[in-house]
Design a protein around this motif. Structure first.
Motif, mmCIF file in Angstrom:
data_model
loop_
_atom_site.group_PDB
_atom_site.id
_atom_site.type_symbol
_atom_site.label_atom_id
_atom_site.label_comp_id
_atom_site.label_asym_id
_atom_site.label_seq_id
_atom_site.Cartn_x
_atom_site.Cartn_y
_atom_site.Cartn_z
ATOM 1 N N VAL A 1 95.323 34.443 97.707
ATOM 2 C CA VAL A 1 95.775 34.926 96.400
ATOM 3 C C VAL A 1 94.592 35.104 95.452
ATOM 4 C CG1 VAL A 1 97.034 34.253 94.305
ATOM 5 C CG2 VAL A 1 98.147 34.085 96.530
ATOM 6 N N LYS A 2 93.692 34.118 95.446
ATOM 7 C CA LYS A 2 92.514 34.214 94.581
ATOM 8 C C LYS A 2 91.657 35.423 94.955
ATOM 9 C CE LYS A 2 92.506 30.259 92.096
ATOM 10 N NZ LYS A 2 92.164 30.087 90.682
ATOM 11 N N SER A 3 91.443 35.618 96.254
ATOM 12 C CA SER A 3 90.628 36.750 96.710
ATOM 13 C C SER A 3 91.229 38.071 96.253
ATOM 14 C CB SER A 3 90.509 36.735 98.233
ATOM 15 O OG SER A 3 89.932 35.536 98.704
ATOM 16 N N LEU A 4 92.536 38.202 96.456
ATOM 17 C CA LEU A 4 93.211 39.447 96.090
ATOM 18 C C LEU A 4 93.272 39.623 94.582
ATOM 19 C CD1 LEU A 4 94.522 41.741 97.664
ATOM 20 C CD2 LEU A 4 96.696 40.539 97.502
ATOM 21 N N ARG A 5 93.503 38.533 93.870
ATOM 22 C CA ARG A 5 93.639 38.626 92.411
ATOM 23 C C ARG A 5 92.329 39.066 91.757
ATOM 24 N NH1 ARG A 5 96.917 37.203 88.392
ATOM 25 N NH2 ARG A 5 96.049 36.565 86.391
ATOM 26 N N TYR A 6 91.225 38.442 92.125
ATOM 27 C CA TYR A 6 89.963 38.775 91.466
ATOM 28 C C TYR A 6 89.471 40.157 91.877
ATOM 29 C CZ TYR A 6 89.892 34.077 89.648
ATOM 30 O OH TYR A 6 90.214 32.929 88.961
ATOM 31 N N PHE A 7 89.739 40.542 93.121
ATOM 32 C CA PHE A 7 89.383 41.898 93.513
ATOM 33 C C PHE A 7 90.212 42.906 92.708
ATOM 34 C CE2 PHE A 7 89.191 45.712 96.061
ATOM 35 C CZ PHE A 7 87.869 45.737 96.448
ATOM 36 N N SER A 8 91.504 42.616 92.544
ATOM 37 C CA SER A 8 92.382 43.504 91.773
ATOM 38 C C SER A 8 91.957 43.587 90.318
ATOM 39 C CB SER A 8 93.835 43.014 91.860
ATOM 40 O OG SER A 8 94.296 43.013 93.188
ATOM 41 N N LEU A 9 91.590 42.448 89.722
ATOM 42 C CA LEU A 9 91.155 42.453 88.327
ATOM 43 C C LEU A 9 89.889 43.282 88.151
ATOM 44 C CD1 LEU A 9 91.852 38.736 87.330
ATOM 45 C CD2 LEU A 9 93.000 40.768 86.433
ATOM 46 N N GLY A 10 88.988 43.228 89.137
ATOM 47 C CA GLY A 10 87.796 44.060 89.073
ATOM 48 C C GLY A 10 88.140 45.537 89.109
ATOM 49 N N MET A 11 89.131 45.915 89.940
ATOM 50 C CA MET A 11 89.573 47.312 89.991
ATOM 51 C C MET A 11 90.210 47.726 88.664
ATOM 52 S SD MET A 11 91.190 47.719 93.831
ATOM 53 C CE MET A 11 91.696 49.423 93.528
ATOM 54 N N ARG A 12 91.060 46.877 88.124
ATOM 55 C CA ARG A 12 91.732 47.219 86.851
ATOM 56 C C ARG A 12 90.717 47.348 85.721
ATOM 57 N NH1 ARG A 12 96.423 42.633 86.784
ATOM 58 N NH2 ARG A 12 96.711 42.540 89.032
ATOM 59 N N TRP A 13 89.654 46.546 85.784
ATOM 60 C CA TRP A 13 88.652 46.592 84.718
ATOM 61 C C TRP A 13 87.949 47.942 84.679
ATOM 62 C CZ3 TRP A 13 88.512 43.948 80.566
ATOM 63 C CH2 TRP A 13 87.346 43.836 79.794
ATOM 64 N N GLU A 14 87.871 48.621 85.828
ATOM 65 C CA GLU A 14 87.278 49.957 85.859
ATOM 66 C C GLU A 14 88.035 50.918 84.944
ATOM 67 O OE1 GLU A 14 84.636 51.093 87.363
ATOM 68 O OE2 GLU A 14 84.116 49.582 88.853
ATOM 69 N N TYR A 15 89.345 50.751 84.870
ATOM 70 C CA TYR A 15 90.159 51.672 84.076
ATOM 71 C C TYR A 15 89.820 51.608 82.589
ATOM 72 C CZ TYR A 15 93.278 51.995 88.169
ATOM 73 O OH TYR A 15 93.803 52.198 89.421
ATOM 74 N N LEU A 16 89.302 50.473 82.116
ATOM 75 C CA LEU A 16 89.038 50.331 80.692
ATOM 76 C C LEU A 16 87.886 51.205 80.222
ATOM 77 C CD1 LEU A 16 90.779 47.649 81.201
ATOM 78 C CD2 LEU A 16 89.768 46.927 79.046
ATOM 79 N N ARG A 17 87.134 51.773 81.147
ATOM 80 C CA ARG A 17 86.122 52.763 80.766
ATOM 81 C C ARG A 17 86.480 54.134 81.304
ATOM 82 N NH1 ARG A 17 80.093 50.986 81.858
ATOM 83 N NH2 ARG A 17 79.713 52.821 80.596
ATOM 84 N N GLY A 18 87.752 54.312 81.663
ATOM 85 C CA GLY A 18 88.185 55.596 82.172
ATOM 86 C C GLY A 18 87.654 55.902 83.548
#
Length: 498
Positions: A143-160
């Motif tokens: 869960v931790k592995s998937l969660r932090y990887f997902s958060l890194g992907m979502r963070w990309e969206y904040l700069r378009g």
């Protein structure tokens, strides 16, 4: 993103050696954390990220002690990360120069935690003595592995920025590993996220991609994530297609997110199917519960976009070649449509890459800071002045090139003057852009681009075009903010020919 794992592992070969790292024991880690230098959250966070990098650079030591030390670093970093995320959103609203360093610092934190947890996941799932030590923690680690990887992907969206194809491939691979181990649906508690599972974290990322975050500003993205995180029930990816029940599918071998199911999709071993109808119902219930609030508007928008299968960016695209003239930013865009001479003198050349029914793709000559929703005007008719209005949706680097994806808001924008009655002030006036539909698929109403100070839902306006035609309008919902302007729907109450 995952290339970072190999890069950090290489530090071991020429690194600082066991004597130079503070992470030789739990006690030494506690001592290091209690003496973090820095006078600001940013400084302390930066040192902690560097500490995570040093931790990842030396993988020696007993596995249970190492994972305990990682938990200590993580626990110390999460509150700092939350405060830096808030600082980033505030700096974005004020257009401060600190915005880019804050974004990069937060992104590094998610990256380092991903790099730290993935080796433990590999150990937990591959068998052997160390796997036995981690057996009781396998779900938690996954869960931790998937969660932090997902958060890194979502963070990309904040700069378009659109997550790289390799990131989607890695996300699907992590979820497949949890599925194969039989732990994808097992729930576990994590301090920063409550009770969750690999399936929930994975589906959250799929949902967020469907929500078309390229059309949101950073504060809207945070609100959307809050709504999605608060959903009571999320569907579970299923291997068998139930026609008439499943609404979306995802290919676990693909380099992209989910798609709406249609006649093109056939059953396949690597396909997973999802039913998002309950998600849409819950979001619509949020909208009904507090009508008129920003949260209700966000919930309504999320339900609508997810229901129609996400953004239209996956439509057929045709390769295009050639150059166009372009200007960026709402003020320059508006000058293009004004009668002022020389308004297009500061236009720059962009290289076309591809085209779909709803947008254009470009290759940029260099990296540039473009926020989601940034307005553009392009002239494709070789200087004839037939300018189209576009909005930047995503930006990504691919094979050494910067690619820009845009949505066409209107192919024939028209400048107009508006007047309205302002309480206690009398009549006020401003310039606006009337935006006829880019295509019939975009809905039943055109939009109006107007200054924010002129917008009030339900307000009646007088709109006057250059040919003397006048319209009485009533403003509807705000569609999307653009700097100090916004796009809004409207109803025509009357037409007056002068």
């Amino acid at each position: 993103m995952m290339g970072l794992l190999e890069k950090i592992r290489s530090i071991v070969a020429g690194g600082e050696g066991r004597r130079g790292t503070p992470f030789v024991s739990v006690r030494a880690t506690q001592r290091w954390l209690s003496n973090l230098p820095g006078v600001s959250d940013y400084d302390i966070h930066h040192v902690l990220v560097e500490g995570l990098e040093r931790y990842n650079g030396d993988t020696r030591g007993e596995v249970l002690k190492r994972i305990r030390m990682l938990g200590m670093l993580e626990e110390a970093g999460l509150p700092l990360q939350a405060r830096l995320v808030d600082q980033y959103l505030q700096s974005h609203a004020r257009s401060e120069p600190s915005r880019q360093p804050l974004w990069r610092e937060c992104h590094l934190f998610w990256d380092q935690l991903t790099v730290a947890y993935l080796p433990f996941l590999n150990l937990a799932l591959r068998g052997g003595e160390e796997s036995g030590k981690l057996a009781s923690m396998a779900t938690w680690i996954a869960v931790k592995s998937l969660r932090y990887f997902s958060l890194g992907m979502r963070w990309e969206y904040l700069r378009g920025r659109r997550p790289a194809e390799s990131a989607w491939r890695r996300l699907h691979k992590i979820y497949r590993a949890a599925e194969s181990a039989g732990i994808a649906l097992d729930e576990t508690d994590i301090a920063e996220g409550g009770k969750t599972s690999c399936a929930r974290e994975y589906v959250m990322t799929l949902l967020f991609d469907l929500a078309n975050p390229y059309a949101f500003c950073p504060t809207e993205i945070k609100s959307a994530l809050g709504l999605l995180d608060g959903l009571m029930v999320l569907p579970v990816p299923e291997a068998g297609l139930r026609r008439g029940l499943h609404t979306h599918m995802v290919d676990l071998t693909a380099t992209a997110g989910p798609d709406r199911i249609d006649e093109r999709w056939v059953p396949g071993g690597r396909l997973r199917y999802l039913d998002f109808r309950d998600v849409m119902r819950e979001l619509e219930e949020h909208a009904r519960r507090d009508p008129g609030s920003p949260r209700a508007a966000g919930a309504k928008k999320l339900a609508s976009v997810i229901g129609r299968g996400g953004a239209s960016r996956r439509g057929p695209r045709k390769p295009r070649m050639g150059e166009v003239r372009a200007v960026f930013g709402v003020e320059r865009v508006f000058r293009i449509f004004s009668p002022l001479p020389g308004a297009a003198q500061d236009a720059e050349c962009l290289t076309l890459r591809d085209e779909s029914g709803a947008g254009l793709g470009f290759v940029l000559g260099e990296a540039r800071e473009l926020q989601p929703g940034c307005l553009m005007a392009v002239d494709r008719d070789d200087g004839c002045g037939n300018w189209q209005l576009l909005a930047a949706r995503w930006l990504r680097e691919e094979d050494g090139q910067w690619l820009l994806g845009t949505e066409v808001l209107s192919r024939h924008p028209k400048r107009a003057d508006i007047e309205w009655e302002a309480e206690g002030v009398g009549r006020e006036a401003a310039a606006a852009l009337f935006l006829p539909l880019a295509s019939a698929s975009q809905g039943a109403t055109s939009n109006l681009l107007l200054p924010r100070m002129a917008y009030l839902a339900g307000r009646e306006l007088l709109l006057r075009q250059d040919d003397g035609t006048r319209y009485r309008l009533r403003l509807g919902d705000a569609v999307e903010p653009h700097e100090s302007w916004l796009r809004a729907e409207f109803d025509v109450l009357a037409r007056e020919a002068v």
